[in-house]
Design a protein around this motif. Structure first.
Motif, PDB file in Angstrom:
ATOM      1  N   SER A  68      18.636 -25.264 -11.099  1.00 20.96           N
ATOM      2  CA  SER A  68      19.965 -25.576 -11.433  1.00 20.96           C
ATOM      3  C   SER A  68      20.372 -25.639 -12.820  1.00 20.96           C
ATOM      4  O   SER A  68      19.442 -25.900 -13.837  1.00 20.96           O
ATOM      5  CB  SER A  68      20.401 -27.261 -11.028  1.00 20.96           C
ATOM      6  OG  SER A  68      21.806 -27.517 -11.373  1.00 20.96           O
ATOM      7  N   TYR A  70      22.333 -27.560 -14.013  1.00 19.79           N
ATOM      8  CA  TYR A  70      22.780 -28.979 -14.105  1.00 19.79           C
ATOM      9  C   TYR A  70      21.439 -29.940 -14.466  1.00 19.79           C
ATOM     10  O   TYR A  70      20.396 -29.424 -13.862  1.00 19.79           O
ATOM     11  CB  TYR A  70      23.438 -29.724 -13.321  1.00 19.79           C
ATOM     12  CG  TYR A  70      24.766 -29.159 -12.872  1.00 19.79           C
ATOM     13  CD1 TYR A  70      25.917 -29.300 -13.941  1.00 19.79           C
ATOM     14  CD2 TYR A  70      25.045 -28.220 -11.695  1.00 19.79           C
ATOM     15  CE1 TYR A  70      27.014 -28.438 -13.641  1.00 19.79           C
ATOM     16  CE2 TYR A  70      26.254 -27.816 -11.316  1.00 19.79           C
ATOM     17  CZ  TYR A  70      27.175 -27.726 -12.249  1.00 19.79           C
ATOM     18  OH  TYR A  70      28.449 -27.047 -12.067  1.00 19.79           O
ATOM     19  N   GLU A  71      21.589 -31.006 -15.447  1.00 20.30           N
ATOM     20  CA  GLU A  71      20.392 -31.777 -15.613  1.00 20.30           C
ATOM     21  C   GLU A  71      20.078 -32.846 -14.258  1.00 20.30           C
ATOM     22  O   GLU A  71      18.799 -32.897 -14.022  1.00 20.30           O
ATOM     23  CB  GLU A  71      20.651 -32.470 -16.630  1.00 20.30           C
ATOM     24  CG  GLU A  71      20.113 -31.614 -18.032  1.00 20.30           C
ATOM     25  CD  GLU A  71      20.459 -32.310 -19.294  1.00 20.30           C
ATOM     26  OE1 GLU A  71      20.420 -33.684 -19.411  1.00 20.30           O
ATOM     27  OE2 GLU A  71      20.927 -31.537 -20.497  1.00 20.30           O
ATOM     28  N   SER A  72      21.013 -33.253 -13.564  1.00 19.28           N
ATOM     29  CA  SER A  72      20.789 -34.298 -12.588  1.00 19.28           C
ATOM     30  C   SER A  72      22.283 -34.446 -11.906  1.00 19.28           C
ATOM     31  O   SER A  72      23.292 -33.941 -12.452  1.00 19.28           O
ATOM     32  CB  SER A  72      20.304 -35.602 -13.350  1.00 19.28           C
ATOM     33  OG  SER A  72      21.184 -36.018 -13.847  1.00 19.28           O
ATOM     34  N   GLY A  73      22.278 -35.284 -10.843  1.00 16.82           N
ATOM     35  CA  GLY A  73      23.423 -35.877 -10.051  1.00 16.82           C
ATOM     36  C   GLY A  73      23.876 -35.201  -9.008  1.00 16.82           C
ATOM     37  O   GLY A  73      22.849 -34.712  -8.356  1.00 16.82           O
ATOM     38  N   ALA A  74      24.997 -35.254  -8.699  1.00 15.64           N
ATOM     39  CA  ALA A  74      25.570 -34.975  -7.366  1.00 15.64           C
ATOM     40  C   ALA A  74      25.719 -33.337  -7.116  1.00 15.64           C
ATOM     41  O   ALA A  74      26.725 -32.579  -7.104  1.00 15.64           O
ATOM     42  CB  ALA A  74      26.852 -35.618  -6.961  1.00 15.64           C
ATOM     43  N   HIS A  75      24.370 -32.581  -6.721  1.00 16.13           N
ATOM     44  CA  HIS A  75      24.198 -31.276  -6.740  1.00 16.13           C
ATOM     45  C   HIS A  75      23.494 -31.037  -5.375  1.00 16.13           C
ATOM     46  O   HIS A  75      22.101 -30.657  -5.668  1.00 16.13           O
ATOM     47  CB  HIS A  75      23.919 -30.477  -7.922  1.00 16.13           C
ATOM     48  CG  HIS A  75      24.607 -30.997  -9.190  1.00 16.13           C
ATOM     49  ND1 HIS A  75      26.005 -30.507  -9.186  1.00 16.13           N
ATOM     50  CD2 HIS A  75      24.386 -31.663 -10.151  1.00 16.13           C
ATOM     51  CE1 HIS A  75      26.518 -30.952 -10.572  1.00 16.13           C
ATOM     52  NE2 HIS A  75      25.441 -31.643 -11.033  1.00 16.13           N
ATOM     53  N   THR A  76      23.930 -31.341  -4.288  1.00 16.97           N
ATOM     54  CA  THR A  76      23.050 -31.097  -2.997  1.00 16.97           C
ATOM     55  C   THR A  76      22.240 -29.893  -2.866  1.00 16.97           C
ATOM     56  O   THR A  76      23.186 -28.926  -3.092  1.00 16.97           O
ATOM     57  CB  THR A  76      24.091 -31.552  -1.787  1.00 16.97           C
ATOM     58  OG1 THR A  76      24.713 -32.939  -2.150  1.00 16.97           O
ATOM     59  CG2 THR A  76      23.249 -31.795  -0.575  1.00 16.97           C
ATOM     60  N   SER A  80      16.439 -29.693 -10.469  1.00 17.50           N
ATOM     61  CA  SER A  80      16.469 -29.664 -11.773  1.00 17.50           C
ATOM     62  C   SER A  80      15.244 -29.251 -12.606  1.00 17.50           C
ATOM     63  O   SER A  80      14.120 -29.287 -11.989  1.00 17.50           O
ATOM     64  CB  SER A  80      16.902 -30.927 -12.161  1.00 17.50           C
ATOM     65  OG  SER A  80      15.683 -31.918 -12.159  1.00 17.50           O
ATOM     66  N   THR A 116      19.869 -24.174 -20.211  1.00 12.25           N
ATOM     67  CA  THR A 116      19.023 -25.555 -19.653  1.00 12.25           C
ATOM     68  C   THR A 116      17.478 -25.509 -19.877  1.00 12.25           C
ATOM     69  O   THR A 116      16.766 -26.253 -20.010  1.00 12.25           O
ATOM     70  CB  THR A 116      19.441 -25.808 -18.441  1.00 12.25           C
ATOM     71  OG1 THR A 116      20.931 -25.789 -18.110  1.00 12.25           O
ATOM     72  CG2 THR A 116      19.075 -27.360 -17.616  1.00 12.25           C
TER      73      THR A 116
END
Ligand code: PEP
Length: 252
Positions: A68, A70-76, A80, A116
């Motif tokens: 991803s 993104y580093e973390s979070g709401a990304h079903t 990471s 990233t």
């Protein structure tokens, strides 16, 4: 003489636990033949943990096929960089033509993922390549240059030191049709020139891999070209003996 020092296996959506065990045993038994060549195995996510448990040889590292941005979070459904790092992953493949086509990954998304990955200290393997129509229209270099410019946009020199570029002509991936060593070298030389122009000494050292139906019987001639520093191997990386033969060809 071989100019190769990095060989990466991309299993794509293939393999199972038995293959991770078999591959690690074959690599262990043959490793003396390709000492000094860095070998990376990129199994599907679900086999990373299993593979991590088997890889304990010098010069063999673990890679992932995606990550991803993104580093973390709401990304079903996403995974990471930190999750990959926890498993010992050191390389991440980005921008493979299959993901560009099937998952509609853009150069901009590849650049975000590359940022990233390299920021976290892992190596990003950025794939570029033209399709058949683009080659036939004589647009190979303009397509690749645009992909390089956009997919590497914004990376610092420190981040660029953690980048590998893979030239994968789309018409040669999984088709059995390989670029000739001269065709591959012609593009690699242009990529090298572009990297040096834009990133100076860092660009002079960026490993350049060729991918596209590399097999045991054509690896040696490709790896002997001046600007081909190794290979990204799909189909032939699913068989331990075939893959080891390619690693041996890299050693020269
Ligand atoms: C690849 O998976 O990146 C690839 C080049 O596949 P193949 O070797 O099967 O053409």
């Amino acid at each position: 003489m071989s100019n190769a020092s990095l060989v990466i296996a991309n299993w794509k959506m293939n393999g199972n636990r038995a293959l991770t065990r078999n591959m690690s045993e074959v690599l262990r038994d043959n490793q003396a033949d390709f000492k000094g060549v860095n070998v990376v195995i990129c199994p599907p996510y679900t086999l990373l943990s299993e593979m991590a448990g088997h890889i304990y040889y010098d010069d063999v590292a673990l890679g992932a096929q995606n990550v991803s941005e993104y580093e973390s979070g709401a990304h079903t459904g996403e995974v990471s960089v930190a999750m990959l790092q926890e498993l010992g992953v050191e390389y991440v493949l980005l921008g493979l033509s299959e993901r560009r086509a099937e998952q509609h990954e853009s150069d901009q998304l590849v650049a975000a993922k590359a940022a990233t990955v390299t920021q976290a200290g892992l190596t990003a393997v950025i794939c570029v390549g033209e399709d058949k129509a683009q080659r036939e229209a004589d647009n190979t270099w303009s397509v690749i240059q645009a992909q390089l410019e956009k997919s590497l946009a914004g990376l610092s020199a420190t981040q660029m030191a953690r980048v590998v570029v893979a030239y994968e002509p789309i018409w040669a991936i999984g088709t059995g049709e390989t670029a000739s060593p001269a065709q591959a070298q012609e593009v690699h030389a242009k990529i090298r020139g572009w990297l040096v122009e834009n990133y100076q000494q860092v660009g002079a050292k960026t490993p350049l891999l060729y991918g596209g139906s590399v097999k045991a019987n054509n690896a040696e001639s490709l790896f002997s070209e001046a600007d081909i520093n190794g290979g990204l191997i799909g189909g032939a990386s699913l068989n331990g003996e075939d893959f080891c033969a390619i690693c041996r060809a890299a050693k020269g």
